[in-house]
Design a protein around this motif. Structure first.
Motif, PDB file in Angstrom:
ATOM      1  N   VAL A  14       0.841  -1.198   0.000  1.00  0.00           N
ATOM      2  CA  VAL A  14       0.000   0.000   0.000  1.00  0.00           C
ATOM      3  C   VAL A  14       0.875   1.246   0.000  1.00  0.00           C
ATOM      4  N   TRP A  15       1.917   1.226   0.826  1.00  0.00           N
ATOM      5  CA  TRP A  15       2.813   2.382   0.913  1.00  0.00           C
ATOM      6  C   TRP A  15       3.578   2.624  -0.388  1.00  0.00           C
ATOM      7  N   ASP A  16       3.816   1.569  -1.181  1.00  0.00           N
ATOM      8  CA  ASP A  16       4.409   1.769  -2.518  1.00  0.00           C
ATOM      9  C   ASP A  16       3.604   2.800  -3.290  1.00  0.00           C
ATOM     10  N   LYS A  17       2.279   2.666  -3.230  1.00  0.00           N
ATOM     11  CA  LYS A  17       1.398   3.545  -3.994  1.00  0.00           C
ATOM     12  C   LYS A  17       1.321   4.944  -3.377  1.00  0.00           C
ATOM     13  N   VAL A  18       1.292   5.009  -2.040  1.00  0.00           N
ATOM     14  CA  VAL A  18       1.229   6.315  -1.370  1.00  0.00           C
ATOM     15  C   VAL A  18       2.507   7.106  -1.631  1.00  0.00           C
ATOM     16  N   ILE A  19       3.653   6.458  -1.461  1.00  0.00           N
ATOM     17  CA  ILE A  19       4.941   7.132  -1.646  1.00  0.00           C
ATOM     18  C   ILE A  19       5.133   7.565  -3.092  1.00  0.00           C
ATOM     19  N   SER A  20       4.587   6.798  -4.029  1.00  0.00           N
ATOM     20  CA  SER A  20       4.762   7.157  -5.443  1.00  0.00           C
ATOM     21  C   SER A  20       3.693   8.129  -5.939  1.00  0.00           C
ATOM     22  N   GLY A  21       2.792   8.568  -5.030  1.00  0.00           N
ATOM     23  CA  GLY A  21       1.936   9.688  -5.411  1.00  0.00           C
ATOM     24  C   GLY A  21       0.436   9.531  -5.316  1.00  0.00           C
ATOM     25  N   SER A  22      -0.076   8.472  -4.666  1.00  0.00           N
ATOM     26  CA  SER A  22      -1.527   8.316  -4.595  1.00  0.00           C
ATOM     27  C   SER A  22      -1.993   8.079  -3.168  1.00  0.00           C
ATOM     28  N   CYS A  23      -2.885   8.945  -2.678  1.00  0.00           N
ATOM     29  CA  CYS A  23      -3.529   8.664  -1.390  1.00  0.00           C
ATOM     30  C   CYS A  23      -4.866   7.981  -1.613  1.00  0.00           C
ATOM     31  N   LYS A  24      -5.347   7.952  -2.873  1.00  0.00           N
ATOM     32  CA  LYS A  24      -6.639   7.332  -3.189  1.00  0.00           C
ATOM     33  C   LYS A  24      -6.609   5.823  -2.935  1.00  0.00           C
ATOM     34  N   ILE A  25      -5.406   5.223  -3.006  1.00  0.00           N
ATOM     35  CA  ILE A  25      -5.298   3.787  -2.743  1.00  0.00           C
ATOM     36  C   ILE A  25      -5.836   3.456  -1.356  1.00  0.00           C
ATOM     37  N   LEU A  26      -5.716   4.390  -0.406  1.00  0.00           N
ATOM     38  CA  LEU A  26      -6.196   4.153   0.954  1.00  0.00           C
ATOM     39  C   LEU A  26      -7.701   3.919   0.965  1.00  0.00           C
ATOM     40  N   VAL A  27      -8.415   4.639   0.115  1.00  0.00           N
ATOM     41  CA  VAL A  27      -9.870   4.493   0.023  1.00  0.00           C
ATOM     42  C   VAL A  27     -10.229   3.083  -0.430  1.00  0.00           C
ATOM     43  N   PHE A  28      -9.526   2.582  -1.435  1.00  0.00           N
ATOM     44  CA  PHE A  28      -9.868   1.280  -1.989  1.00  0.00           C
ATOM     45  C   PHE A  28      -9.474   0.139  -1.058  1.00  0.00           C
ATOM     46  N   VAL A  29      -8.419   0.331  -0.275  1.00  0.00           N
ATOM     47  CA  VAL A  29      -8.097  -0.666   0.749  1.00  0.00           C
ATOM     48  C   VAL A  29      -9.225  -0.723   1.775  1.00  0.00           C
ATOM     49  N   ALA A  30      -9.717   0.454   2.183  1.00  0.00           N
ATOM     50  CA  ALA A  30     -10.829   0.505   3.136  1.00  0.00           C
ATOM     51  C   ALA A  30     -12.080  -0.159   2.563  1.00  0.00           C
ATOM     52  N   VAL A  31     -12.362   0.106   1.282  1.00  0.00           N
ATOM     53  CA  VAL A  31     -13.524  -0.509   0.629  1.00  0.00           C
ATOM     54  C   VAL A  31     -13.403  -2.033   0.665  1.00  0.00           C
ATOM     55  N   GLU A  32     -12.229  -2.538   0.303  1.00  0.00           N
ATOM     56  CA  GLU A  32     -12.055  -3.992   0.262  1.00  0.00           C
ATOM     57  C   GLU A  32     -12.096  -4.616   1.652  1.00  0.00           C
ATOM     58  N   ILE A  33     -11.619  -3.896   2.666  1.00  0.00           N
ATOM     59  CA  ILE A  33     -11.738  -4.401   4.036  1.00  0.00           C
ATOM     60  C   ILE A  33     -13.207  -4.568   4.398  1.00  0.00           C
ATOM     61  N   LEU A  34     -14.009  -3.560   4.064  1.00  0.00           N
ATOM     62  CA  LEU A  34     -15.439  -3.625   4.370  1.00  0.00           C
ATOM     63  C   LEU A  34     -16.118  -4.750   3.595  1.00  0.00           C
ATOM     64  N   LEU A  35     -15.771  -4.906   2.328  1.00  0.00           N
ATOM     65  CA  LEU A  35     -16.364  -5.972   1.523  1.00  0.00           C
ATOM     66  C   LEU A  35     -15.976  -7.348   2.056  1.00  0.00           C
ATOM     67  N   SER A  36     -14.725  -7.469   2.518  1.00  0.00           N
ATOM     68  CA  SER A  36     -14.262  -8.763   3.034  1.00  0.00           C
ATOM     69  C   SER A  36     -14.937  -9.127   4.358  1.00  0.00           C
ATOM     70  N   CYS A  37     -15.421  -8.106   5.086  1.00  0.00           N
ATOM     71  CA  CYS A  37     -16.077  -8.323   6.381  1.00  0.00           C
ATOM     72  C   CYS A  37     -17.598  -8.252   6.272  1.00  0.00           C
ATOM     73  N   LYS A  38     -18.105  -8.256   5.051  1.00  0.00           N
ATOM     74  CA  LYS A  38     -19.531  -8.011   4.831  1.00  0.00           C
ATOM     75  C   LYS A  38     -20.429  -8.970   5.612  1.00  0.00           C
ATOM     76  N   ILE A  39     -20.130 -10.246   5.582  1.00  0.00           N
ATOM     77  CA  ILE A  39     -20.993 -11.239   6.238  1.00  0.00           C
ATOM     78  C   ILE A  39     -21.131 -10.940   7.721  1.00  0.00           C
ATOM     79  N   MET A  40     -19.993 -10.661   8.370  1.00  0.00           N
ATOM     80  CA  MET A  40     -20.034 -10.358   9.793  1.00  0.00           C
ATOM     81  C   MET A  40     -20.815  -9.075  10.063  1.00  0.00           C
ATOM     82  N   MET A  41     -20.570  -8.031   9.251  1.00  0.00           N
ATOM     83  CA  MET A  41     -21.197  -6.734   9.489  1.00  0.00           C
ATOM     84  C   MET A  41     -22.706  -6.762   9.232  1.00  0.00           C
TER      85      MET A  41
END
Length: 294
Positions: free
Chosen positions: A224-251
């Motif tokens: 993730v930091w590869d992408k942040v250091i090379s110029g994108s903070c938007k990657i953080l949003v998509f990591v958060a989205v995928e965390i939520l999707l991966s936890c969908k059943i529990m939530m």
């Protein structure tokens, strides 16, 4: 043009037998032989591909400006960085801000405060505020990735400064971006989070201000930091989205927002590589893929 089919065949073959990064590694090695280094091309490469672990720290140091583009100056500049580190360390020791028993991450924080002209008086020393806690969290994760304390401090310092200077104004808007992309990917989950009140309680500080330090294991975090250091903070949003999707059943099974938040703060670590891979794919899907750098 005649060389394209063999190259594509090799790429397909390497991927089929499990050596997906062979061609990418060769491309990076070509970039790293240039003098001066083309920082823009290195950034583009880091945006498109995961950095090989053997080159990651070196590329980070170049992208963060710790090392200059001219490779023949790296040894000299590296020596200056080490001398500066020692000078700041000795100054803090003389001022009795640190001692032998001080945890290394606290040492890094005091060094950062001194160099940023934010060091409090000894008599006014107070517990770390939220910004200090963000720094310490990033420092603890960087310490797990980087062995050399000099490199570690410079990477923490320049990572924190670059993130603040480049993306400071964007961070408050990332939760809204998260809602937008989640509404596209899974509107039912988003509605459930809104209805239960969990959406407003999501660990945005952990995810966005600390760049997932303390949330993801270092093996996943550095991708993730590869992408942040090379110029994108938007990657953080998509990591958060995928965390939520991966936890969908529990939530979806709970109407207690506290349960959702507690789970996210202590989420299982075993499938984070898959989460990050999906997040990077989603990021490329919505934000586009840079052209090949070489």
């Amino acid at each position: 043009m005649a060389e394209d089919p063999p190259r594509n065949f090799r790429s397909a073959y390497y991927e089929k037998v499990g050596f997906r990064g062979v061609e990418e590694k060769k491309s990076l090695e070509i970039l790293l032989k240039e003098n001066p280094l083309d920082v823009e091309k290195l950034s583009t490469f880091s945006q498109r591909f995961p950095l090989p672990s053997m080159y990651r720290i070196h590329v980070w140091k170049v992208l963060l400006g710790i090392l200059p583009p001219h490779s023949d100056s790296h040894t000299l500049v590296g020596g200056y960085r080490r001398e500066q580190y020692q000078d700041v360390l000795e100054a803090l020791t003389v001022m009795r801000f640190i001692q032998r028993a001080t945890p290394q991450t606290q040492v890094y924080l005091r060094m950062f405060q001194l160099e940023s002209q934010l060091l409090p008086r000894c008599s006014e020393t107070t517990p770390p505020d939220s910004k200090d806690e963000d720094f310490l969290s990033i420092a603890r994760s960087m310490e797990e990735i980087v062995e050399d304390p000099v490199d570690c401090y410079w990477l923490i310092k320049c990572f924190v400064n670059q993130f603040s200077n480049k993306f400071g104004d964007s961070i408050p808007h990332l939760p809204k971006s998260l809602e937008h992309y989640l509404s596209v990917e899974d509107p039912r989950l988003l509605n459930h989070l809104r209805t239960t009140g969990a959406l407003a309680m999501l660990p945005y500080s952990l995810w966005f201000r600390r760049c997932f330090a303390g949330c993801l294991p270092e093996s996943s975090l550095q991708r993730v930091w590869d992408k942040v250091i090379s110029g994108s903070c938007k990657i953080l949003v998509f990591v958060a989205v995928e965390i939520l999707l991966s936890c969908k059943i529990m939530m979806m099974k709970t109407n207690r927002p506290e349960g959702v938040v507690n789970f996210l703060y202590n989420m299982p670590q075993e499938n984070t590589d898959a989460i990050v891979s999906k997040a990077i794919d989603l990021w490329h899907k919505y934000c586009g893929t840079p052209m090949h750098p070489v």
